[in-house]
Design a protein around this motif. Structure first.
Motif, PDB file in Angstrom:
ATOM      1  N   GLN A 357       0.827  -1.208   0.000  1.00  8.93           N
ATOM      2  CA  GLN A 357       0.000   0.000   0.000  1.00  8.93           C
ATOM      3  C   GLN A 357       0.861   1.257   0.000  1.00  8.93           C
ATOM      4  N   THR A 360       1.909   1.857  -3.455  1.00  7.86           N
ATOM      5  CA  THR A 360       0.762   2.386  -4.214  1.00  7.86           C
ATOM      6  C   THR A 360       0.546   3.855  -3.896  1.00  7.86           C
ATOM      7  N   ILE A 364       0.556   6.953  -6.576  1.00  2.62           N
ATOM      8  CA  ILE A 364      -0.623   7.825  -6.710  1.00  2.62           C
ATOM      9  C   ILE A 364      -0.239   9.279  -6.522  1.00  2.62           C
ATOM     10  N   ARG A 384      -9.701   8.550 -11.699  1.00  2.00           N
ATOM     11  CA  ARG A 384      -9.481   7.424 -10.789  1.00  2.00           C
ATOM     12  C   ARG A 384      -9.067   6.170 -11.553  1.00  2.00           C
ATOM     13  N   LEU A 387      -5.366   6.063 -12.087  1.00  2.00           N
ATOM     14  CA  LEU A 387      -4.596   5.688 -10.906  1.00  2.00           C
ATOM     15  C   LEU A 387      -4.683   4.194 -10.640  1.00  2.00           C
ATOM     16  N   THR A 388      -5.829   3.597 -10.934  1.00  2.00           N
ATOM     17  CA  THR A 388      -6.005   2.167 -10.709  1.00  2.00           C
ATOM     18  C   THR A 388      -5.076   1.359 -11.599  1.00  2.00           C
ATOM     19  N   ASP A 395      -6.618  -3.318  -7.583  1.00  2.00           N
ATOM     20  CA  ASP A 395      -7.654  -2.295  -7.462  1.00  2.00           C
ATOM     21  C   ASP A 395      -8.019  -2.079  -5.994  1.00  2.00           C
ATOM     22  N   ASP A 397      -6.045  -2.377  -3.376  1.00  2.52           N
ATOM     23  CA  ASP A 397      -5.017  -1.544  -2.744  1.00  2.52           C
ATOM     24  C   ASP A 397      -5.225  -0.073  -3.080  1.00  2.52           C
ATOM     25  N   THR A 398      -5.496   0.203  -4.353  1.00  4.55           N
ATOM     26  CA  THR A 398      -5.701   1.590  -4.780  1.00  4.55           C
ATOM     27  C   THR A 398      -6.895   2.209  -4.074  1.00  4.55           C
ATOM     28  N   ASP A 399      -7.990   1.473  -3.994  1.00  2.00           N
ATOM     29  CA  ASP A 399      -9.188   1.998  -3.332  1.00  2.00           C
ATOM     30  C   ASP A 399      -8.934   2.279  -1.859  1.00  2.00           C
ATOM     31  N   LEU A 402      -6.629   5.391  -1.531  1.00  2.49           N
ATOM     32  CA  LEU A 402      -7.358   6.620  -1.853  1.00  2.49           C
ATOM     33  C   LEU A 402      -8.289   7.025  -0.716  1.00  2.49           C
TER      34      LEU A 402
END
Length: 621
Positions: A357, A360, A364, A384, A387-388, A395, A397-399, A402
């Motif tokens: 994370q 990531t 980002i 978004r 970034l994904t 996905d 991890d990105t969510d 964010l």
């Protein structure tokens, strides 16, 4: 005798616990009186007594002064204070999660926040008058001066409430240019589809020069703007541009003329305006800000260009750490103050992420930045979905990242667009600043796939210590400049550097400080004749040593051997770096080294220097 202190129960909470410990320290110091403590601590007796009253957490300086007056260890009590402040903040946050914060932090004020937008009445009035008189108005100021909030929470609500109603704008549209301004906003700027009397507000106008890379697209957007403001269309435009991009307005003759006719500069707030900004939002929520804290913040922010978002975030974190209805210096210190609150919030978040994370988050945040070329760095709003698709993260991890960044108010999530909450994050968080500088240095692209970390550099951008196979320093490159420390006859440890332009190709042999046969830490460096002697006391260099070419290098410091190395009379033998100096007496140009007792070995099998090599006569580093 002074008034008896009320009993404290340390189980009441972290504040009572800290006050109880202060009282205990005072008892152990012999029950010293507060008057005697005041003479030593330079705080009044009442202030010191209040610190141990248990009503609210004392500020850090007062707590440390109390502890030192009683003979306490400063570092230990600073650690205790920070722990108490953290526990107090968590206690307050748990009780008030549903309460609306009086300060926006790094995010801007919106039109719905106009009731708690204070300190800009005079400037808003000037902007409204200018927007009524001119068809094209330019608002400019440094990053962090509050331009976006001034437009949204100041100008727009004031225009909507204008009396009489017949002079109110028919419609108010607000937009930002983005990477494709002409294509994106063609319909809004089309006079045939936009009602007369419309006011179009263009925020972040610098995006026209930072995100829009196509000159034709840029010119097309300006054509649309100036077509819309023609007198027969009845449309007015207000743009806000960062001060360091104001000069870019001269690139277009029409834009330069408009800026010359109607520009409003966002000036720093006065003392009274700052006081309103600090005190009145809290008063709306039934809270108070201690006078000492208000005065302290005003003193810190007045000389800080673009410091309003720093102040707002520090106040938000102070509000989260408050105890009761008062926002005090203890909570403010725990938040990190004006200059440390953003960094503390961001760093706490970053440290709480898993390794994947954290990677990531780095990808980002770098994607949300447009590095400046001769100008300051700027934000880069990003979709978004873009970034994904970054890197190897999932996905999920990105969510998660964010949402965590948005909860900390470091970024904003607007439908499908992600943006930094404010450009202040770019300069106030050292880790992010290091990432940006590293990215700007060319070690990888600023967009696209994430860059690999440069060898020998940590995730924070600092140089990681390098080691050889046995843990010793690696060999230097033959072409790299080398600094050596001549050590002889107890002289001070001054450094002699290889002069610029001296090639490493003509280097003489220099032994490694690691005698391990498995270590390849030997290399060749600049020639002996090119090195200069130790610096004199006035900073000048002595004559080159070993200029006759007969100098040898003593290789004995870590081995039990005699070197018998000879050097010209008056020349100082030069020893390898990071090696204890030879302590043998010097005799008319010839030095004989006596055997050195064997010392315990390191994990790599290398003998460590013994006390004979670290005597008091060794030069201090």
């Amino acid at each position: 005798m002074g008034r008896r202190e009320r009993p404290l129960d340390p189980a009441e909470g972290p504040v009572a616990q800290f006050a109880y410990e202060l009282r205990k320290l005072r008892r152990e110091a012999g029950g010293i009186t507060y008057r005697a403590m005041a003479r030593q601590a330079h705080y009044s007796a009442a202030t010191l007594a209040h610190a141990a009253a248990g009503e609210r957490l004392a500020s850090l300086p007062v707590a440390l002064a109390y502890a030192e007056a009683c003979g306490g260890d400063r570092d230990e009590w600073e650690r205790r204070w920070h722990q108490a402040a953290q526990d107090t903040a968590e206690e307050s946050r748990a009780a008030d999660d549903d309460t609306e914060a009086p300060y926006p932090g790094l995010t801007r004020f919106e039109a719905s926040d106009s009731e708690r937008f204070f300190g800009r009445d005079h400037l808003v009035g000037q902007l409204v008058d200018l927007a009524r008189e001119k068809d094209f108005v330019v608002l400019t100021g440094p990053s962090g001066s509050g331009k976006s909030s001034l437009l949204r929470a100041g100008l727009i609500p004031r225009l909507q409430k204008t009396d009489p109603p017949r002079v109110r704008p028919a419609t108010i549209r607000i937009l930002t240019p983005g990477p494709h301004p002409a294509r994106t906003h063609a319909e809004v700027l089309d006079p045939s589809t936009t009602r007369p009397g419309t006011v179009i507000v263009v925020d972040q106008f610098e995006e026209l020069f930072t995100l829009c890379a196509d000159p034709a697209e840029r010119k097309g957007f300006l054509d649309l703007l100036f077509t819309a403001v023609r007198p027969d269309h009845g449309i007015r435009v207000v743009v806000a541009v960062r001060a360091d991009f104001y000069g870019h307005c001269t690139r277009d003759r029409r834009l330069a003329q408009a800026a010359q006719d109607a520009t409003l500069l966002v000036a720093p707030m006065s003392t009274e305006e700052l006081r309103e900004t600090i005190v009145k939002p809290a008063a709306l929520g039934g809270l108070i800000v201690e006078r000492t804290l208000t005065s302290r913040i005003i003193a810190e922010i007045q000389d800080e260009p673009g410091g309003l978002p720093l102040m707002s975030h520090a106040l938000l974190e102070t509000w989260r750490r408050r105890r009761g209805r008062a926002l005090g210096e203890a909570a403010y210190d725990a938040a990190g103050g004006i200059h440390g609150a953003i960094a503390r919030t961001a760093e706490d978040l970053y440290q709480s992420l898993t390794g994947r994370q954290a990677d990531t988050a780095r990808r980002i945040l770098l994607r949300l930045v447009s590095p400046g070329q001769g100008t300051g760095d700027t934000r880069r709003p990003t979709r978004r979905t873009e970034l994904t698709a970054l890197g190897d993260g999932t996905d999920a991890d990105t969510d998660v990242v964010l949402e965590r960044l948005a909860h900390a108010r470091l970024i904003t999530l607007d439908e499908d667009t992600v943006d930094l909450a404010h450009e202040a994050v770019l300069t106030a968080w050292p880790r992010l600043r290091a990432w940006i500088d590293e990215d700007r240095g060319g070690s990888g692209p600023s967009t696209g796939s994430p860059r690999r970390r440069p060898p020998g550099r940590t995730s924070g951008g600092t140089r990681a210590p390098s080691t050889g196979a046995c843990g010793c320093p690696p060999p230097r490159s033959s072409s790299a400049p080398r600094t050596i420390s001549p050590r002889w006859n107890g002289s001070s440890s001054t450094q002699a550097s290889t002069p610029a332009g001296v090639s490493g190709e003509a280097a003489g042999p220099v032994r490694s400080s690691c005698p391990s046969s498995s270590c390849s830490a030997s290399s060749r460096h600049s020639s002996p004749g090119s090195r200069t002697g130790p610096a004199s006391g006035d900073g000048s260099r002595r004559r080159p040593v070993g200029s006759s070419g007969s100098r040898r290098v003593c290789a004995c410091p870590t081995r039990s051997r005699r070197c018998g190395s000879a050097s010209p009379r008056g020349a100082s033998p030069t020893f390898p770096r990071r090696v204890p100096r030879c302590s043998a007496p010097r005799h008319s140009g010839t030095r004989t080294c006596s055997p050195i007792p064997t010392a315990p070995t390191r994990p790599c099998g290398i003998s460590a220097p013994t006390a004979a090599h670290s005597s008091a006569s060794a030069p201090a580093r």
